[in-house]
Enzyme design. Sequence first.
Site, mmCIF file in Angstrom:
data_model
loop_
_atom_site.group_PDB
_atom_site.id
_atom_site.type_symbol
_atom_site.label_atom_id
_atom_site.label_comp_id
_atom_site.label_asym_id
_atom_site.label_seq_id
_atom_site.Cartn_x
_atom_site.Cartn_y
_atom_site.Cartn_z
ATOM 1 N N LYS A 44 -15.517 5.771 11.394
ATOM 2 C CA LYS A 44 -15.917 6.007 10.004
ATOM 3 C C LYS A 44 -15.702 4.735 9.186
ATOM 4 C CE LYS A 44 -14.199 7.168 6.261
ATOM 5 N NZ LYS A 44 -14.903 6.272 5.314
ATOM 6 N N GLU B 75 -2.585 0.300 10.707
ATOM 7 C CA GLU B 75 -2.474 -1.080 10.227
ATOM 8 C C GLU B 75 -2.668 -1.014 8.724
ATOM 9 O OE1 GLU B 75 -3.115 -4.189 8.686
ATOM 10 O OE2 GLU B 75 -4.867 -4.676 9.908
ATOM 11 N N CYS C 172 -5.183 -7.967 4.281
ATOM 12 C CA CYS C 172 -3.878 -7.290 4.399
ATOM 13 C C CYS C 172 -2.777 -8.300 4.705
ATOM 14 C CB CYS C 172 -3.945 -6.211 5.468
ATOM 15 S SG CYS C 172 -4.740 -6.762 6.971
ATOM 16 N N GLU D 214 0.923 -4.858 -3.439
ATOM 17 C CA GLU D 214 -0.252 -5.516 -2.867
ATOM 18 C C GLU D 214 -1.354 -5.546 -3.923
ATOM 19 O OE1 GLU D 214 -2.432 -3.455 0.353
ATOM 20 O OE2 GLU D 214 -2.336 -5.349 1.437
#
Length: 477
Positions: A183, A257, A291, A388
């Site tokens: 997906k 992850e 990331c 983040e």
Amino acid sequence: MALAYAPSIETTPVRIAPRYDHFIGGAWVPSSGGATFATVNPATEEELAQVAAGTAEDVGRAVAAAREAYEKHWRPMRPADRAKYVYRIARAITERSRELAVLETMDGGKPIKESRDFDVVQAAAHFFYYAGWSDKLRYALHGAGDPAPVGVVGSIIPWNFPLLMAAWKIAPAIACGNTIVLKPAETTPLTALLLAEICAEADLPPGVVNVVTGDGRTGAALVAHPDVNKIAFTGSTEVGKIIQKTVAGTRKRMTLELGGKAANIVFADAPLDQAVEGVVNGIYFNQGHVCCAGSRLLVQESVHDEVVEKLKARIETLRLGDPLDKNTDIGAINSSAQHAKIAELVESGVAEGAVLHQQSCALPERGWFHRASFFTGVSQSHRIAREEIFGPVLSIMTFRTADEAIEKANNTPYGLSAGVWTDKGAKSMYVAQRLQAGVVWCSTFNQFDPSSPFGGYRESGFGREGGVAGLRPYLTV
Ligand code: NAI
Ligand code: MG
């Protein structure tokens, strides 16, 4: 001071259909409810196509197709024959690399030089690498005999490296004999769908690779499906935690992850011009939608001012604008939602007392763009030092000793990557060994190779992708 330069627009024509269906069992299948959603070009805010909105029923059909392909074709096939298909996909990616790069840039906003020289190249490299393992799996897990595949894999990927993340999920899964339902992210489905087309052209048996498009609800249906044997997810820590709850108590395997807040540590003895290039690459590559971005710069106090001056000058030379321009360094922010998130965090940095520095260029009139930015005067408690941002925004802090740098670098709930810049080999080893991060780059940053494992500690997730370690989640012994 904006630099004058002549634009050089990538003109390779790319065919974009007005509507895309799911790729299930080797065929293009509309959503069971008939619903679609728009994917837009973030640099123009224009709609590129309507894409099928996946329902739980669509997910069910895709999992059934993957199960049938697994039992009938893929698991019984000789591994050496499986490898041929994986090699064929790798070659087709190479052959259609220009088209893939342009589509990636149009759908997601990243500079064409990055999609062309990084994303597509690495995606092909991943298929080549794992194709090589297909018939050598008994040598992959030491002493484990002949490992078997896991079954049907459900993979959910983000929008920052859409094609590359599809490759990271599909290549090891199918090379090990599993079948997969993928997906893609809702803002960037088009290259995964082109990859599905490539799989069909490579004559991959129907159902080995399936792509179901949609948003978080489609992803949640895939995670919850009882006939999926393994979930592989890359995305936010928040969604990673939701997925863990759904999978808990089932027999599904899982790798996650998730996010990061990597420290890039610059010692006074480092070659500073080189280090500044590494800092720029670490945070402004892919607009900081990375990331493992080096989003916290820890610089030794004695060279702080010099590094800041160099960085100020360097960001003025970054070219921000049309992602299809081959000169562009900073493309579009992937979505208006991400743009708003970055802006909110930047505001919080100013409100909490840090000092904002930005490149001074004009922004294009349309599209979502954010200037290359960095903060000085940041303290560890500021939100911009902890959260983040996932944008082109760097937070600079200082340290005096190596141990202080290590302590500050590890002061984060994340642990995905880190960087160390020093002229002293022993110092770089000392620091690297004490950083709690899955990857530590020494005198470089954001370097990738399919043979090298990647993954996190703590809230950055668990499991490794890439290399021999990346086979393990897809095998049972
Ligand atoms: P997200 O985690 O919501 O999206 C990633 C993928 O998960 C997409 O395919 C999405 O459709 C899917 N998803 C969303 N909710 C789900 C659910 N409940 N179950 C299963 N799948 C689900 O990330 P989002 O909202 O796009 O970005 C938010 C923030 O997350 C970013 O600002 C960034 O900080 C972080 N992020 C980190 C990434 C990484 O590579 N570590 C990638 C993308 C985002
Ligand atoms: Mg898009």
